[in-house]
Design an enzyme around this catalytic site. Structure first.
Site, PDB file in Angstrom:
ATOM      1  N   LYS A  81     -23.027 -11.316  18.171  1.00  0.00           N
ATOM      2  CA  LYS A  81     -24.091 -12.039  18.879  1.00  0.00           C
ATOM      3  C   LYS A  81     -23.717 -12.181  20.354  1.00  0.00           C
ATOM      4  O   LYS A  81     -22.545 -12.451  20.667  1.00  0.00           O
ATOM      5  CB  LYS A  81     -24.273 -13.411  18.227  1.00  0.00           C
ATOM      6  CG  LYS A  81     -25.426 -14.244  18.765  1.00  0.00           C
ATOM      7  CD  LYS A  81     -25.508 -15.585  18.017  1.00  0.00           C
ATOM      8  CE  LYS A  81     -26.668 -16.447  18.480  1.00  0.00           C
ATOM      9  NZ  LYS A  81     -26.730 -17.752  17.768  1.00  0.00           N
ATOM     10  N   SER A 156     -31.284 -18.804  15.765  1.00  0.00           N
ATOM     11  CA  SER A 156     -31.234 -18.018  16.969  1.00  0.00           C
ATOM     12  C   SER A 156     -30.499 -16.684  16.842  1.00  0.00           C
ATOM     13  O   SER A 156     -30.649 -15.827  17.709  1.00  0.00           O
ATOM     14  CB  SER A 156     -30.559 -18.836  18.072  1.00  0.00           C
ATOM     15  OG  SER A 156     -29.223 -19.107  17.738  1.00  0.00           O
ATOM     16  N   SER A 180     -28.736 -21.495  12.749  1.00  0.00           N
ATOM     17  CA  SER A 180     -28.916 -20.172  13.354  1.00  0.00           C
ATOM     18  C   SER A 180     -28.214 -19.011  12.667  1.00  0.00           C
ATOM     19  O   SER A 180     -28.447 -17.858  13.046  1.00  0.00           O
ATOM     20  CB  SER A 180     -28.472 -20.203  14.811  1.00  0.00           C
ATOM     21  OG  SER A 180     -29.458 -20.808  15.584  1.00  0.00           O
TER      22      SER A 180
HETATM   23  N1  GLN Z   1     -33.177 -23.812  15.536  1.00  0.00           N
HETATM   24  C1  GLN Z   1     -32.230 -24.754  15.994  1.00  0.00           C
HETATM   25  C2  GLN Z   1     -32.415 -25.014  17.460  1.00  0.00           C
HETATM   26  O1  GLN Z   1     -33.334 -24.494  17.978  1.00  0.00           O
HETATM   27  C3  GLN Z   1     -30.834 -24.281  15.693  1.00  0.00           C
HETATM   28  C4  GLN Z   1     -30.338 -23.295  16.665  1.00  0.00           C
HETATM   29  C5  GLN Z   1     -28.920 -22.903  16.382  1.00  0.00           C
HETATM   30  O2  GLN Z   1     -28.396 -23.128  15.311  1.00  0.00           O
HETATM   31  N2  GLN Z   1     -28.289 -22.346  17.398  1.00  0.00           N
HETATM   32  O3  GLN Z   1     -31.689 -25.736  18.082  1.00  0.00           O
END
Ligand code: GLN
Length: 489
Positions: A81, A156, A180
C-alpha cells in the site's frame, strides 16, 4: 505459461520455488505481465518499478541456487500500500501533497520483507492518507472491484485488495485504522487481518491516527496470512508503541489448535442496517461452527454498537489533524507556486495539496481539540473508548473470539456514497470498534451475494492471540471453498 500461477496460494508458490519448478524471475514476470494486462481496468496500482522487481527476483534466484534461500517468502512478490515506506520508491499516500515524494528509507515491515527475501512489488492505491472506505478518495484515480468493475473494492486499502483479487500479486500489505484491511478484503473475497495494536511496527507507516493504525496482510488463504504476519510481526525499538509480544510460528500453530472453541455472537451486530444476504451468510458461518462442535453464545456490546462511530470520528480526526500538520509545503510535500509569503505558503500549499475528505477531517479534528470543545468531545470520546474496550474484555471472559459481519453490505457502486460522508462513515460500523479496543480482527470469505459479490465473515480475537484467531479462521476455510474462486477479468 504464466497464468496458471496467478491464483495459487503463496504457500503453493513457495513450494514450487523450493522445488525449483519455477524461478522467482518467471513468477515475478507473470505478475508483471498480468498487471500490464488488467490494471488498465482495475487501477490497483499507483506505480510499479518493473526493473527493480525483476532485479529483486534475480537476487532471490541467485540465493536459492547458492543454497541460501531465506524462507517461505523468498522470491515471492508482495504488493505494498502506498502509505508504507519503501526506500527509493514513491510514497504518495494517494495525495497530491506527496505526489512527487520518494521515500528515503524503508519501513520496518519493508525491511523485514527484504530480509525474508520477498520481492517488493508496486505501490498500491488507497483513499488519500487512508481516509475512506471505497478508494474513491484517491487523488489519482479510483480503483475498481475486480468482481464487478462498476463497484468499489472497499477502502482505504482498496488497491491492495484489488491487486490480490485480480491476480496481480499473491500477497499484499495494507493498513487498518478503522477497517481498511478487513472491509476491502471482504469486498474482494480475500483474507485480511488487522493485528493487535502494537504487534506490528508502525515505523515507516505514514501516520493517520497513531493510536489506531496497524499494518497487516492481504492473502488468498488464512495460511498465507499467517505466513506474512510471521514475517512482519514482532517488537521494534523504532516504534515506541510496539509491544514485545512473542511471535510464534503462526503457520505451524494452525495445525496445533484444532478447537473446538467458545464463540460469541454480539447481538447488536445483527439488528437493523445489516443487508439480508450478508446476514444470512454470517448466520450460516455461525451454524458451521456450531455443527463442528463449538459452543456459540450470544454476547452484548452495547457501547461498541451505539457509540463506536461517534467516538472513532472524534479520535481519528483529532489525531489526523495533528499528524497532518507536518505537510506545510516547507518541510514536506507540495508547495504552492502561487504563494507570495511564508503564511501564504502554508495556506495555499495545504489548500491545493489535500483533497476534500482530508480537509473535512482536519477541520473536524481541529475543532474537537480546540479549547472549549476539548473536554466535551475529545476527552469524553477517550473515556467512552475505554468503556468500549471494557465491553469486549467482558465478552472475552466468556468466549475465545467473536463472530460478526465485516460490513453491512457487499461492495457498493462507485459514486454511491462518496458524496454522502455520513453514509460512508456508517458503513464502518462493524470494524472501527475493534481498532478503538486495540484488538485483532480477520475477514474470511464466507459466501457470495446472488449478484456474485463476495461476503466476508469477521472474527475478532483477544489481544495478541493471533495464533488462535488464525486457527479459528482456518477451521472455517477448511470446510468451504469460497477462497478458491476468483473473478474473471
Ligand atoms: N473507513 C475508515 C475511515 O475512513 C477507516 C479507514 C482506515 O482504516 N484507514 O477512517
Amino acid at each position: 505459461m504464466s497464468s496458471e500461477f496467478l491464483f495459487k496460494s503463496a504457500g503453493e508458490l513457495a513450494s514450487l520455488l523450493a522445488e525449483r519448478k519455477i524461478s522467482s524471475v518467471e513468477l515475478t514476470g507473470a505478475f508483471i505481465a498480468r498487471t500490464k494486462a488488467v490494471d488498465g481496468r482495475v487501477k490497483a496500482f499507483n506505480s510499479f518499478d518493473e526493473a527493480d522487481a525483476l532485479a529483486q527476483a534475480r537476487a532471490a534466484d541467485a540465493r536459492r541456487a547458492a543454497g541460501q534461500a531465506r524462507g517461505t517468502l523468498d522470491g515471492l512478490p508482495v504488493g505494498i500500500k502506498d502509505v508504507i515506506a519503501v526506500a527509493g520508491q514513491p510514497l504518495t499516500c494517494s495525495s497530491r501533497m506527496l505526489a512527487n515524494f520518494i521515500s528515503p528509507y524503508d519501513a520496518t515491515v519493508t525491511r523485514r520483507l527484504r530480509d525474508a527475501g520477498a520481492v517488493l512489488w508496486g505501490r498500491l492505491n488507497m483513499d488519500e492518507f487512508a481516509m475512506g472506505s471505497s478508494t474513491e478518495n484517491s487523488a489519482f484515480h479510483p480503483t475498481s472491484n475486480p468482481w464487478d468493475l462498476t463497484r468499489v473494492p472497499g477502502g482505504s486499502s482498496g488497491g491492495a485488495a484489488a491487486a490480490v483479487a485480480a491476480g496481480e500479486a499473491p500477497l499484499a500489505l495494507g493498513s487498518d485504522t478503522g477497517g481498511s484491511i478487513r472491509q476491502p478484503a471482504s469486498f474482494c473475497g480475500l483474507v485480511g487481518l488487522k493485528p493487535t495494536y502494537g504487534l506490528v511496527s508502525r515505523y515507516g507507516l505514514v501516520a493517520f491516527a497513531s493510536s489506531l493504525d496497524q499494518i497487516g496482510p492481504f492473502a488468498r488463504t488464512v495460511e498465507d496470512a499467517a505466513i506474512l504476519l510471521g514475517v512482519i510481526a514482532g517488537h521494534d525499538p523504532l516504534d515506541s508503541t510496539s509491544y514485545p509480544a512473542p511471535v510464534p510460528d503462526y503457520r505451524a500453530e494452525l495445525r496445533r489448535r484444532p478447537g473446538p472453541w467458545k464463540l460469541g455472537v454480539p447481538k447488536e451486530y445483527f439488528s437493523k442496517g445489516l443487508d439480508a444476504e450478508v446476514g444470512e451468510a454470517i448466520r450460516a458461518a455461525i451454524e458451521f461452527y456450531r455443527k463442528s462442535g463449538c459452543e456459540i453464545r450470544e454476547v452484548s456490546l452495547p457501547l461498541a454498537a451505539d457509540y463506536a462511530i461517534a467516538v472513532y470520528y472524534i479520535i481519528a480526526t483529532a489525531e489526523c489533524s495533528s499528524n497532518l500538520a507536518r505537510y506545510d509545503g516547507i518541510r514536506y510535500g507540495h508547495r504552492s507556486a502561487a504563494a507570495t509569503d511564508a503564511i501564504d505558503i502554508y495556506f495555499k500549499s495545504r489548500a491545493e495539496g489535500f483533497g476534500p475528505e482530508v480537509k473535512r477531517r482536519i477541520i473536524l479534528g481541529t475543532h474537537v481539540l480546540s479549547s472549549g470543545y476539548y473536554d466535551a468531545y475529545y476527552l469524553r470520546a477517550q473515556k467512552v473508548r475505554t468503556l468500549i474496550r471494557n465491553d469486549f474484555m467482558r465478552a472475552f471472559q466468556e468466549v475465545d473470539a467473536l463472530l460478526a459481519p465485516v460490513a453491512p453490505t457487499a461492495a457498493f457502486k462507485q459514486g454511491e456514497k462518496v458524496f454522502d460522508p455520513l453514509a460512508m462513515y456508517l458503513s464502518d460500523i462493524y470494524t472501527i470498534s475493534i481498532n478503538l479496543a486495540g484488538l485483532p480482527g480477520i475477514s474470511v470469505p464466507c459466501g457470495f451475494t446472488q449478484g456474485g459479490l463476495p461476503i466476508g465473515l469477521q472474527i475478532i480475537g483477544q489481544p495478541f492471540q493471533e495464533a488462535g484467531l488464525l486457527a479459528i479462521a482456518h477451521a472455517y476455510e477448511q470446510g468451504h471453498d469460497w477462497h478458491t474462486k476468483h473473478p474473471e477479468l
